[in-house]
Write a protein that holds these residues in place. Sequence first.
Motif, short mmCIF file in Angstrom:
data_model
loop_
_atom_site.label_atom_id
_atom_site.label_comp_id
_atom_site.label_asym_id
_atom_site.label_seq_id
_atom_site.Cartn_x
_atom_site.Cartn_y
_atom_site.Cartn_z
N ALA A 1 -5.50 -0.17 1.18
CA ALA A 1 -5.77 -0.20 2.85
C ALA A 1 -4.50 0.66 3.31
O ALA A 1 -3.41 0.77 2.75
N HIS A 2 -4.74 1.22 4.69
CA HIS A 2 -3.94 1.87 5.57
C HIS A 2 -3.84 1.04 6.72
O HIS A 2 -4.36 1.44 7.76
N PRO A 3 -2.75 0.19 6.84
CA PRO A 3 -2.45 -0.59 8.03
C PRO A 3 -1.82 0.21 9.16
O PRO A 3 -1.28 1.37 8.78
N ALA A 4 -1.89 -0.16 10.43
CA ALA A 4 -1.28 0.74 11.53
C ALA A 4 0.14 0.22 11.44
O ALA A 4 1.20 1.16 11.95
N ALA A 5 0.75 -0.77 10.83
CA ALA A 5 2.11 -1.16 10.77
C ALA A 5 2.13 -2.21 9.67
O ALA A 5 1.14 -3.08 9.64
N GLY B 1 -7.79 -8.67 -1.91
CA GLY B 1 -6.74 -7.73 -1.05
C GLY B 1 -6.72 -8.19 0.64
O GLY B 1 -6.71 -7.45 1.26
N PHE B 2 -6.88 -9.42 0.80
CA PHE B 2 -6.96 -10.09 2.05
C PHE B 2 -5.46 -9.74 2.79
O PHE B 2 -5.38 -9.98 3.94
N SER B 3 -4.56 -9.64 1.89
CA SER B 3 -3.11 -9.39 2.56
C SER B 3 -2.96 -8.17 2.96
O SER B 3 -1.59 -7.74 3.14
N THR B 4 -3.88 -7.35 3.20
CA THR B 4 -3.68 -5.98 3.77
C THR B 4 -4.93 -5.62 4.61
O THR B 4 -5.92 -6.36 4.67
N CYS B 5 -5.00 -4.66 5.23
CA CYS B 5 -6.32 -4.25 6.16
C CYS B 5 -5.98 -2.74 6.69
O CYS B 5 -4.88 -2.31 6.74
#
Length: 461
Positions: free
Chosen positions: A42-46, A81-85
């Motif tokens: 995933a590609h989080p905003a930060a 993969g709940f620890s990213t978003c």
Amino acid sequence: MADGRAGAALRGLRGRFRGQVVLPGDPGYDRARAVWNATADAHPAAVARCAGVEDVVAAVRLAREHDLLVAVRGGGHSYPGFSTCDGGLVIDLSPMAGVRVDPGRRLATAAGGALLGELDRQAQAHGLACPTGHVSHTGVGGLTLGGGVGRLTRRHGLTLDNLVAIELVTADGERVRAAADSEPELFWGLRGAGANFGIATSFELRLHPVGPRVLAGIAVYPIERAREVAAAFTAAMAAAPDEVTAGMGWFVAPPGPPFPPAVAGRPVVVVNATHCGPLDAAERDLAPLRALGPALDTFAPRSYLELQAESDDHYRWGKRYYWKGLLLEALAAEAVDQIGALLAAAPGPDCGVGLLSLGGAFGRVPEDATAFSGRDAALWLITEAVWQDPAQDPARVAWGRDAMAALRPFATSVNYVNDLGQLDQDAVRGAYGPAKYDRLVALKRTWDPANVFRRNQNIRP
Ligand SMILES: Cc1cc2nc3c(=O)[nH]c(=O)nc-3n(C[C@H](O)[C@H](O)[C@H](O)COP(=O)(O)OP(=O)(O)OC[C@H]3O[C@@H](n4cnc5c(N)ncnc54)[C@H](O)[C@@H]3O)c2cc1C
């Protein structure tokens, strides 16, 4: 992706953050966004890499203010993969990884992003251990808040059975301590559904004398003997003392030593066990599990610390994984046959099935004492597919799903939440059973009515 105002706020967070705020385009972004399972890309905003509790508070408040999706990361080992978003804020606790031990009171205080290996190392320095899991790079956070099954479970219970207190940052950015004498209902829910109610910044855990050496090993048989081995395993565990935690595994043995020609490169069934008591008692107590004339027997006194890390490389970061689990009431002969058939149908060598005996101290905790469900279960079962090539995703995932479908008829009605996959509300409700789930919903409405913490096996407010 965060809109312009949120993007500016995330950049602004840097000015009042002790840790690091990593944004897309920063040199460390790809490293910061990676989690254990490479299928969760995933590609989080930060990624807010928190250096302390104040950073956690600041990150939660900023996410609330800008309505950003939040993912909380402890050890990064959530199977789905709940620890990213994508597009949200990852609140990453991994820099908060310290563990302090008070040997006199036999207590450890683990920070919210600590790994099991650090807890084991600090505790073993005093001849102590907390029951945790089997792979030392797993996070204390996610493991403890969901359950925590491992080599000491029958003697000392789940990791969460050893929780004395948790320090939490709530969805409002407030700090709360949950323990038997402080917010007891919250403390109940944190022990089994814990990722839902806040961000745990520290765990106070009970320790027990263990090791430094324990008797442990595996006994390996050709898969044709699976029914006979399973029957002997069941009989041995019915009589075993709590010091023995044992399991069975079905997999394809590696082609060379230490596996002898009779089993090398072939499908095998394995009995594994650890005895956490004195070595002479251990020889006696483990004998029934080794008595069937295995092709290979590796039992020997081992360093507990080394044992806890022996599977680290096999389950290393960056491979692709599809893992699911179930709790079983018993090991039926038909289930043993099903597992054999599943192994025969596997699309590659790194597909396997494992189970671990429960009972003992785990089973003596009353079902309603914590949110964790399934104290009557006799066995914990895992199916795992491990691979590296993304082209194999469909075949591996299909095998994992087939395996679960084939074995579910043998499972208890409840389940271990850390073993569930992508969010499926019926599965979450089923994992706790309706009564506990409703009690958890009431708790969620009190502590997180806006469902800020929803990248987890979610209790819907
Ligand atoms: C290689 C491997 C081996 C495993 N072995 C075992 C085992 O032996 N026994 C066992 O019981 N389980 C085992 N598990 C399952 C494990 O318990 C779960 O995957 C667990 O969720 C991992 O926790 P984590 O902190 O590493 O993961 P993360 O992905 O960081 O977190 C998992 C969930 O917990 C939340 N979370 C994490 N930390 C916090 C925190 N401090 N506060 C609030 N929420 C938090 C996250 O938001 C996420 O929803 C294993 C998993 C892996 C990948």
